[in-house]
Design an enzyme around this catalytic site. Structure first.
Site, PDB file in Angstrom:
ATOM      1  N   ASP A  74       0.793  -1.226   0.000  1.00 26.27           N
ATOM      2  CA  ASP A  74       0.000   0.000   0.000  1.00 26.27           C
ATOM      3  C   ASP A  74       0.831   1.284   0.000  1.00 26.27           C
ATOM      4  OD1 ASP A  74      -2.137  -1.729   0.307  1.00 26.27           O
ATOM      5  OD2 ASP A  74      -3.068  -0.585   1.913  1.00 26.27           O
ATOM      6  N   HIS A 221       3.617  -2.095   3.095  1.00 22.02           N
ATOM      7  CA  HIS A 221       3.618  -0.748   2.519  1.00 22.02           C
ATOM      8  C   HIS A 221       4.920  -0.449   1.791  1.00 22.02           C
ATOM      9  CE1 HIS A 221       0.637  -0.608   5.759  1.00 22.02           C
ATOM     10  NE2 HIS A 221       0.051   0.339   5.070  1.00 22.02           N
TER      11      HIS A 221
END
Length: 253
Positions: A74, A221
């Site tokens: 992400d 992430h």
């Protein structure tokens, strides 16, 4: 970046989905040809909104089933960390789903194209990464989703995202249907690696291993800050997962 709100809709369902209840309907109505869900879908679409073309249920399962896991990344793309994440994935022959912020994609189209060229999938992670968007107007939610999808598509050279992940799990029934009507399957997660907290590589490693019984979709992430711990954790976890009988998949559509 992630905060405490990040955990709202991981292993569970809609998180703050109820936040959309009681809002007036959108001004533009698009009657659905059917009030019934798609096959295997549990949600009932609002007939006043565009009909979903993919399920509006939040996906957690792996397309390949069994012991397959879904690696999801992400908040990028990021010019420092996305190439390093791509290298870690390539070294381990793993395909992942990249949930991109629209303006980040627009600013770094070469990275979006690199993600696509490597065989990974794209996911819409909105324009502003607003974890309170479930408390805001339908017009705002729609703009966040559809504008980001367009930015990512343009940056990729025409490859559209296949999923929509709400920031911090801030889904609503409305946003899920708007995404699904645009061909974006809402995407949750089962395991939050907590890499966004930068707790140290051993802690990230332990979190993923401890929470594997929760389900197959693992959250990492490549954006939002220094992600060297994420890269190191992936380099250790990906071969460990394969050695323990796990394969790698994409989320269901």
């Amino acid at each position: 970046m992630r905060g405490a709100g990040h955990v709202r809709a991981g292993a569970g369902g809609d998180g703050k989905d109820a936040g959309a209840h009681g809002r007036p309907p959108a001004t533009a109505h698009h009657p659905s040809p059917s009030r019934t869900p798609l096959p295997r879908e549990t949600s009932t679409p609002d007939p006043a909104l565009p009909p979903p073309v993919v399920s509006m249920d939040i996906a957690h399962a792996a397309l390949n089933g069994g012991k397959a896991v879904n690696i999801t990344i992400d908040d990028g793309p990021d010019p420092t960390w996305t190439p390093k994440v791509l290298e870690a994935l390539a070294d381990n022959h793993v395909k992942a789903t990249f949930c991109m912020i629209g303006p980040q994609a627009a600013a770094h189209p070469e990275l979006v194209k690199a993600v696509v060229a490597a065989g990974h999938r794209l996911c819409d992670h909105t324009v502003h990464h607003d974890e309170a968007m479930d408390h805001k107007s339908r017009a705002y939610q729609k703009q966040e989703i559809l504008a980001a999808a367009d930015q990512i598509t343009r940056a990729s050279g025409g490859v559209r995202p296949l999923y929509y992940r709400a920031p911090g799990g801030a889904f609503t029934p409305y946003s899920r249907q708007i995404a699904a009507a645009a061909g974006l399957r809402p995407l949750g997660w089962n395991i939050d690696s907590k890499d966004w907290e930068r707790p140290g590589v051993p802690a990230i490693d332990a979190t993923v291993k401890d929470e594997l019984p929760n389900g197959p979709t693992i959250l990492f992430h490549d954006g939002g800050g220094d992600r060297h711990q994420t890269v190191e954790a992936l380099e250790a976890l990906l071969p460990w997962l394969r050695a323990h009988g796990h394969s790698f998949s994409f989320p269901v559509r």
